[in-house]
Structures are given as C-alpha cells and as structure tokens.
Design an enzyme around this catalytic site. Sequence first.
Site, PDB file in Angstrom:
ATOM      1  N   CYS A  70      -5.956  -3.493   2.621  1.00 54.33           N
ATOM      2  CA  CYS A  70      -5.657  -2.805   1.364  1.00 54.33           C
ATOM      3  C   CYS A  70      -4.908  -3.789   0.469  1.00 54.33           C
ATOM      4  O   CYS A  70      -3.812  -4.230   0.817  1.00 54.33           O
ATOM      5  CB  CYS A  70      -4.779  -1.592   1.674  1.00 54.33           C
ATOM      6  SG  CYS A  70      -4.216  -0.699   0.222  1.00 54.33           S
ATOM      7  N   CYS A 180     -10.209  -4.489  -4.290  1.00 53.60           N
ATOM      8  CA  CYS A 180      -9.764  -3.259  -3.640  1.00 53.60           C
ATOM      9  C   CYS A 180     -10.824  -2.966  -2.597  1.00 53.60           C
ATOM     10  O   CYS A 180     -12.028  -2.999  -2.893  1.00 53.60           O
ATOM     11  CB  CYS A 180      -9.686  -2.119  -4.658  1.00 53.60           C
ATOM     12  SG  CYS A 180      -9.529  -0.482  -3.895  1.00 53.60           S
TER      13      CYS A 180
HETATM   14  N1  DGL Z   1      -8.076   0.286  -0.663  1.00 55.95           N
HETATM   15  C1  DGL Z   1      -6.942  -0.048  -1.395  1.00 55.95           C
HETATM   16  C2  DGL Z   1      -6.941  -1.455  -1.943  1.00 55.95           C
HETATM   17  O1  DGL Z   1      -7.570  -2.325  -1.371  1.00 55.95           O
HETATM   18  C3  DGL Z   1      -6.212   0.960  -2.238  1.00 55.95           C
HETATM   19  C4  DGL Z   1      -6.879   2.170  -2.767  1.00 55.95           C
HETATM   20  C5  DGL Z   1      -5.892   3.222  -3.248  1.00 55.95           C
HETATM   21  O2  DGL Z   1      -5.349   3.909  -2.397  1.00 55.95           O
HETATM   22  O3  DGL Z   1      -5.696   3.348  -4.461  1.00 55.95           O
HETATM   23  O4  DGL Z   1      -6.302  -1.742  -2.907  1.00 55.95           O
END
Ligand code: DGL
Length: 258
Positions: A70, A180
């Site tokens: 993430c 993301c």
């Molecule tokens: N999957 C996450 C990232 O790589 C974050 C998504 C979220 O919860 O807004 O930033």
Amino acid sequence: MKTVAFFDSGIGGLSVLEEASQKIDARFIFYADRDNVPYGEKPKEDILKYVEEAVDFLAERGAEAVVLACNTATSVAAKILRQKYDFPIIGMEPAAKRALDIDSSRRVLVTATPVTVAGEKMKKLIGRVDKEHLVDLLALPSLVKFAEKGEFNGINVETYLKEKLAPYNLNDYSALVLGCTHFNYFKDTLRNLLPKTMSLIDGNEGTIKELARRLNLDEKPGDKEIEYYYSKRKVTDKEELMRLENCMKRLEKMRCIK
Ligand code: DGL
C-alpha cells in the site's frame, strides 16, 4: 519456510501478493484493513494508528517480514514502523524513477491516492528523481472505491477515468505510473483509454525483488499457502475466500498488461 505478511487497506495489496506467489516460495499472510478502507482521504494520524495495529497483529502471528502493499500506508507509516520493529518492513512508492529511467525525455503521469500525492515522501521522491520537471501527479481516489465494490470495469469506471485524464495531452507522456496498488485492477480499461505510446508501470516486481533480497529467498514459485485476515479476523467464509480468489485471478490477467 519464511512467513511473509502483506498488508493493505483493502484488496489492492493482492496485486503484490499475486506477484509474490508467482515468484517466491514462502508462507503468506494477507491482511486487508476492511473496517477502515479507504485510507487515501483519511487523516495521517488515523492511518498511522491503523497500520501500527495491523503490524502488531502480524508480528504476533509470526511474520518475519511485512510488505506494506500500500503506497498510502508506506507514505505515512514506513519510517516509524522501521524504528519499532527489527524485521524488514518493505514499503512501496510510486515507480516514478523507473518510468523516468525508461524514458527521460517525455512526461510521466503518476497516479496515486490523495494522501500519497500530497505526502512529504512524494515531495522528496519528485525532488530526487524529477530534475527536468516531467512528472505530473493525479489523485484517483474513486478507483479504490470501485475496486472495493468489485466494479473493475464498465461505464462508471470509464467515465471517471476519461474525465480525470481529459486535462492531459497524453501524447506527450511515456507512461502512467500506478502509484496505488488498487489501481492494478483497472489496467485493461486504462490500456484502452491511453495511447499505445504510453506504458503502464507499477512497483510490484521491484517490491518482490527487494523482499527476496532482504529475506534471502529463492526466486521460485512455491505452494501458494495463503492465510487471509480482514482487520484481525481470519477469513474462513467460503464466499469471501472465493471473492479473494477471483480477485487474484483478475490480477493475474492484469499483470500481463503493460
Ligand atoms: N492500496 C492503497 C495504496 O496503494 C490505498 C488505497 C486506499 O485505501 O485509499 O495506496
């Protein structure tokens, strides 16, 4: 066998796990903070608290490394977690450097969540790698919500992306960076919307290489033993496990789209 945990706010981190399951042999734990997703528009203090709680939990479960699958959690919490734990914390950051290494003359569009785009870590990254001011930053928070609803394509996704991409002259760009992990679900739609001259770049391969290096893991696929958790609750419900399996199947297809 080593135990490696993958953490994300939701199902985006499965794209990193999918890459890992093809490349390395380890016991995998996947943790999605289902109660608190999405992170991308929340205050940093809240995100830090959620991530610390999750990593404490994963440490108790025997994780020998935690991959912050993430970009948002990495941006907010990686530095603090590294001071607290003595096992490797592998973070992710938008692959802007990789995009500029591949083509240093055309523009690069880095997409991520609002928290990642506005973060201190992003400023430092851009200051370090974007000497010619070729990078534009674009927040796409709704993609996280679409992904969590399982709406991976269709008219709503297309309309949203078209609207967000409209201000850019895409023929000037060499790449769109998926900053993301949730955005990996939309590679097919993005591929259709972007000119052929633009490539899609994510940080998954580099992250798994770094994990293998840090833990001294052989780069060969294993049994794919995976335990899933939603905000500290073990996922045992058949329908939920099927949902996760279907996500992995979609991501396997998306991985080949460049
Ligand atoms: N999957 C996450 C990232 O790589 C974050 C998504 C979220 O919860 O807004 O930033």
